[in-house]
Design a protein around this motif. Structure first.
Motif, PDB file in Angstrom:
ATOM      1  N   TYR A   9      80.277 122.449 -24.262  1.00  0.00           N
ATOM      2  CA  TYR A   9      79.995 121.555 -25.391  1.00  0.00           C
ATOM      3  C   TYR A   9      78.731 120.734 -25.137  1.00  0.00           C
ATOM      4  O   TYR A   9      78.782 119.620 -24.653  1.00  0.00           O
ATOM      5  N   ILE A  10      77.614 121.354 -25.425  1.00  0.00           N
ATOM      6  CA  ILE A  10      76.337 120.655 -25.260  1.00  0.00           C
ATOM      7  C   ILE A  10      75.576 120.763 -26.578  1.00  0.00           C
ATOM      8  O   ILE A  10      75.516 121.833 -27.184  1.00  0.00           O
ATOM      9  N   VAL A  11      75.034 119.641 -27.042  1.00  0.00           N
ATOM     10  CA  VAL A  11      74.268 119.673 -28.285  1.00  0.00           C
ATOM     11  C   VAL A  11      72.820 119.972 -27.946  1.00  0.00           C
ATOM     12  O   VAL A  11      72.247 119.331 -27.060  1.00  0.00           O
ATOM     13  N   ARG A  12      72.243 120.931 -28.653  1.00  0.00           N
ATOM     14  CA  ARG A  12      70.825 121.227 -28.450  1.00  0.00           C
ATOM     15  C   ARG A  12      70.003 119.974 -28.722  1.00  0.00           C
ATOM     16  O   ARG A  12      70.161 119.343 -29.773  1.00  0.00           O
ATOM     17  N   HIS A  27      69.500 114.421 -27.715  1.00  0.00           N
ATOM     18  CA  HIS A  27      70.925 114.119 -27.725  1.00  0.00           C
ATOM     19  C   HIS A  27      71.454 113.845 -26.330  1.00  0.00           C
ATOM     20  O   HIS A  27      72.633 114.036 -26.038  1.00  0.00           O
ATOM     21  N   ALA A  43      74.475 111.544 -26.302  1.00  0.00           N
ATOM     22  CA  ALA A  43      75.694 112.194 -26.775  1.00  0.00           C
ATOM     23  C   ALA A  43      76.224 113.158 -25.722  1.00  0.00           C
ATOM     24  O   ALA A  43      77.427 113.189 -25.441  1.00  0.00           O
TER      25      ALA A  43
END
Lengths: 387, 333
Positions: free
Chosen positions: B105-108, B84, B87
């Motif tokens: 706000y970090i997506v794995r 990601h 993103a």
């Protein structure tokens, strides 16, 4: 002829066959010989028109209809871009219309040729006022509504009475999908925009949100739902059959699929459809004319024909989505022997015709810019990857 | 109905080059042998391979090493470990634009790796179960004293006449809450059980679909085996377990290797089964690749994943080849 030559000839023939078979068929549209009235090249979803409508149009106008189908709107855009001039009328959905408009792919419609849907002429215009000036085409310049519907919840009446006795479809929040009494009884939609959209609505945000903390809140809510164990499955196409078979108490669904399931379940399983109080997503498929269209006037004739109340009623009876045509709705309610239409209390059916209050809380999907879409996709993958 | 092929020019060029090479090959064969030659009969197959195997692999490689604008890049592979990445970049840029701290706000980005590990684990389980079930079945089928043997072979083959999608969907109507098994349980007065939508259901579907691929290579090898060897072993004092362990099993290793390959490979790349029987709850690597192509429309990332998958299969094939160098078990490995 000696052996070698014969073999070579065979070889050449064998090679020529696949070659002709893989030619890019950009000329596919102008194949049949046009009749006196010319042609109109229509590009629509699979199985999304009553074939009788096409026959009637050809009979009445002498215009030959080349009817072609697509299976996804993304594919449709690619086709329209790759084959300029091949299509005169297309039927994309709301946010795709916005995307095509922004790409400059749509030509302004001359509504003088389409009195049946001319917003400037309320005397003859049949279009449901709710669908005029939609967010995706605020000036009513590029699109004429064809069919519309909502995203809501299909529920099994008997199971809901047993599991959640106080359930009232008229006044229920999206939070019902997070209710632990519905353990392993909710089918969610395996579709990024739809599932994120209803969760955003539940949280009180726009279904088109691009605010990062809101999107993360929606993801957390969806993960919470998955971990609770209320979700039975994430599916799209299989859901209507599952619901008709009484496999789950609730499913997030498009109104059109819901009506199909209700009809299919018949008397065996009693199903109902509602839109939660926070509102939901409303969608609309509309007729547009690409800038590259070669037969614009015929295209407008075709669109006008589709907006004729009798034709729209005929078409509605085939497709069973919500009709944007008020004249057609009146015909359906009255019933018509000529059209072989049984009278149907159309405006009583909230799946077909939601109340003003609910409709005003619903939102069209907008074309979210690609960079934000990648955030949607990443968050959805994160949900899928949660065990 | 419309079926347009809009491939870029170089794809057509690649096919053209393939055709020229093909014609040259044929011409040389004819010239060298002055007339008909056996290899000529293989030419339709060669053409088939070029168009439907070689060209697609070239296409996949091209997409895997380019970005959306067609420029060379290795990002598709780098992003395997941080799927990601794009993103997260958007989120960081958004935070900067608004002047807010978005660092929480970090997506794995581990979805690719997690899915691969899960797929390998599922494929491993599936292969082991298939071997445990399949070996005895193959033994029975190959046993000449068993009159049932050939009947068993037919019974194994008949379901394979049906499309695998249909067979998978058929399981659904057995296992559903309103399905055959649960209706039976309920009519006998028991509580219904949730059989659908678990990873064990997926495993069941996989074992069911891939079991014949384990049984038949082993059966073929056992069937060709000289049974006088086991008779000799028995004469020399082996009991039946020792005969099996010391004679039959070692002789059938090529079949086992071939069976393992033929079950493991499609298991790793399984899709559809997790969606239908697993309810879309968990993804396998095949589903991930499908979603890259169809949902996200990111052909480049999807191609990179496909290429990695092919690499993985090639490596496992070459390892297995060491065990069965002569390809006795069907020559797949």
């Amino acid at each position: 002829m000696n052996m070698k030559r014969f073999l070579l000839l065979l070889l050449v023939l064998a090679l020529a066959l696949p070659l002709t078979a893989c030619q890019p068929s950009s000329d596919s549209a102008d194949a049949p010989a046009p009749a006196s009235g010319g042609v109109v090249n229509v590009f629509n979803w699979e199985d999304y028109i009553d074939p009788a409508v096409i026959e009637l149009f050809e009979e009445q106008t002498g215009i030959t209809v080349n009817y072609m189908c697509f299976t996804t709107v993304e594919d449709m855009i690619v086709q329209v871009e790759a084959n300029p001039g091949a299509f005169d009328v297309c039927f994309p959905s709301d946010y795709i219309i916005e995307r095509m408009k922004n790409k400059g792919m749509l030509s302004e419609i001359n509504f003088a040729n389409i009195p049946n849907a001319d917003p400037a002429n309320p005397e003859t215009c049949q279009t449901d006022p709710y669908l005029l000036k939609p967010d995706y085409d605020p000036d009513n310049k590029y699109s004429v509504p064809y069919m519309w519907g909502t995203v809501g919840v299909l529920y099994n009446v008997e199971m809901m009475e047993k599991l959640v006795p106080e359930f009232d479809p008229e006044n229920t929040s999206w939070s019902i999908l997070w209710d632990e009494r519905l353990m392993s009884n909710v089918i969610m939609m395996d579709s990024i925009r739809d599932s994120m959209g209803v969760t955003l609505k539940y949280l009180g945000y726009s279904a088109n949100s691009t605010v990062i903390p809101e999107l993360f809140a929606a993801r957390d809510k969806l993960i919470e739902q998955k971990k609770l164990g209320v979700v039975k499955a994430y599916q799209v196409d299989e859901t209507k059959d599952k619901m008709a078979a009484g496999e789950a108490a609730m499913a997030v669904m498009w109104s059109g699929d819901a009506l199909y399931a209700i009809d299919k379940a018949g008397d065996d399983v009693e199903l109902g459809y509602f839109i939660p109080v926070e509102g939901s997503n409303v969608w609309c498929d509309a007729a547009v004319i690409p800038t590259t269209a070669k037969n614009k006037e015929n295209a407008e004739k075709f669109i006008n024909f589709l907006c004729d109340p009798e034709i729209a009623a005929l078409n509605w009876n085939y497709i069973w989505y919500s009709s944007p045509n008020m004249g057609a709705i009146e015909l359906i309610e009255a019933g018509s022997e000529e059209l072989e239409l049984e009278a149907y209390e159309y405006r009583e059916d909230t799946a077909l015709y939601p109340t003003e209050e609910i409709k005003n809380k619903c939102e069209f999907f907008r074309d979210i810019p690609e960079n934000y879409l990648s955030v949607y996709e990443a968050l959805w993958m994160d949900l899928k990857n949660t065990k | 109905m419309i079926s347009n092929v809009s491939l870029p020019w170089w794809a057509w060029a690649a096919m053209g080059v393939g055709l020229v090479v093909f014609i040259a090959m044929i011409a040389m064969t004819i010239k060298r042998n002055r007339g008909m030659h056996r290899s000529l009969f293989a030419s339709p197959y060669t053409l088939w391979m070029i168009i439907f195997t070689v060209v697609p692999v070239i296409l996949i490689s091209y997409y895997a090493f380019t970005d959306a604008n067609g420029h060379f890049t290795l990002d598709n592979f780098k992003n395997f470990w941080d799927s990601h990445y794009e993103a997260n970049k958007v989120i960081a840029a958004e935070g900067k634009r608004l002047g807010v701290d978005y660092s929480q706000y970090i997506v794995r980005g581990t979805v690719n790796w997690d899915t691969l590990v899960y797929s390998l684990w599922m494929a491993f389980q599936c292969t082991v179960i298939c071997l445990l079930l399949g070996y005895p079945a193959a033994l029975f089928m190959a046993d000449r004293k068993m009159k049932l043997g050939s009947t068993l072979v037919v019974l194994f083959i008949i379901p394979m006449w049906m499309n695998f999608l249909l067979r998978t969907v058929a399981w659904m109507s057995l296992l559903e809450d309103s399905g055959l098994i649960n209706s039976l349980l309920k009519s006998l007065g028991f509580e219904g059980v949730q059989l659908m939508y678990t990873s064990n259901t997926v495993l069941l579907g996989m074992v069911y679909n891939y079991l014949p691929f384990m049984v038949f290579p082993i059966y073929t090898v056992l069937n060709k085996m000289d049974f006088r060897l086991s008779e000799a072993a028995a004469d020399l004092g082996c009991n039946s377990f020792q005969t099996l362990y010391k004679v039959t099993v070692p002789l059938s290793v090529p079949g086992i290797v071939s069976g393992i390959t033929m079950v493991f490979m499609p298991s790793v790349t399984t899709f559809f089964i997790p969606r239908v029987l697993g309810g879309g709850y968990t993804m396998m690597f095949g589903d991930l690749i499908e979603s890259k192509f169809l949902t996200e429309g990111n052909w480049n990332a999807g191609s990179a994943l496909s290429l990695l998958m092919m690499l993985l299969i090639l490596v496992s094939l070459s390892i297995l080849r060491k065990v069965d160098p002569n390809g006795e078990g069907g020559g797949l490995a």
